[in-house]
Design an enzyme around this catalytic site. Sequence first.
Site, PDB file in Angstrom:
ATOM      1  N   GLY A 132       0.808  -1.210   0.000  1.00  0.00           N
ATOM      2  CA  GLY A 132       0.000   0.000   0.000  1.00  0.00           C
ATOM      3  C   GLY A 132       0.838   1.254   0.000  1.00  0.00           C
ATOM      4  O   GLY A 132       0.415   2.291  -0.520  1.00  0.00           O
TER       5      GLY A 132
ATOM      6  N   GLU B 103       1.560   1.917  -3.476  1.00  0.00           N
ATOM      7  CA  GLU B 103       0.350   2.325  -4.190  1.00  0.00           C
ATOM      8  C   GLU B 103      -0.035   3.775  -3.909  1.00  0.00           C
ATOM      9  O   GLU B 103      -0.634   4.433  -4.768  1.00  0.00           O
ATOM     10  CB  GLU B 103      -0.784   1.358  -3.868  1.00  0.00           C
TER      11      GLU B 103
ATOM     12  N   GLU C 279       2.430  -8.502  -2.284  1.00  0.00           N
ATOM     13  CA  GLU C 279       1.121  -9.066  -1.930  1.00  0.00           C
ATOM     14  C   GLU C 279       0.954 -10.546  -2.259  1.00  0.00           C
ATOM     15  O   GLU C 279       0.419 -11.312  -1.427  1.00  0.00           O
ATOM     16  CB  GLU C 279      -0.001  -8.246  -2.597  1.00  0.00           C
TER      17      GLU C 279
END
Length: 285
Positions: free
Chosen positions: A145, A148, A168
């Site tokens: 994240g 991201e 992930e």
Amino acid sequence: MAEPTTDARVGPVASTGSAAGAPATGTSEVPELVEGTGTTAVPRIRVDARDDRVVATLDRPARRNAIDQATVDELHALCDELEERPRTLIITGAGGIFAAGADIAQLRDRTGDDARRGINATVFDRIRHLPMPVIAAVDGFALGGGAEIAYAADIRIGTPRVRFGNPEPGLGIIAAAGASWRLPEIVGHARASDLLLTARVIDADEALAWGLLSSVHEPDALLAAAHAIADRIAANSVRATILTKRALLAPRADHPAIDGELQAELFDSADKRARMTAFLERKKK
């Protein structure tokens, strides 16, 4: 550079939803995250609000700036502010790390319904579509994240210590908060596939060669470099900047019609006339 007007932390507000960003893998190449306690008492983001920009520092050093629900809520509150009063946003991380991923304890307990809500994806999309530019100043690890959030920025700069990755799949999930569609737009489908399917981590040199980073600076010069970019943005017309970003985010099918409509607004503006008149007068001297 604008002088700071406030130095505060954003408090939590109700979240509108998000997807999981991945934590670090615990290998020797990436830091292992410490599982969070779930508390929301301590603010996760340190905010320096100025007249023409806001610096948001992910500040959860004990958890390597891991993204938990409280962080998501504070990011939503920040987006509320920047949608109401548009300014350039600089996102960075405290303690020589950007964000090492998600809070594992919270991530492990999330269900399919949580995934469909898009907890992280929703707030990262708000960041992507903020009216004014977003600059990610990345130092150290930007994983899952954390990566991201950086992918959602308009401009990314970093340090030689940068490490990007989406681990992930090693945790049995996918990068569902933007990596699967934003990363191919940034670096191309083949390179995005390389990164996302292998879950490997790339360094600053590779990120720069791929175009994932625009420039690399020493850690003590990183924030100054981000402010220099914000200074250049601040020197331009705010409305022209907002409409330029809107054009950049528009689907290909909307061009060239949308460009003409946006330009029409600017052609009829007093700001355009004043700026062009000043330019012509400078040329006469």
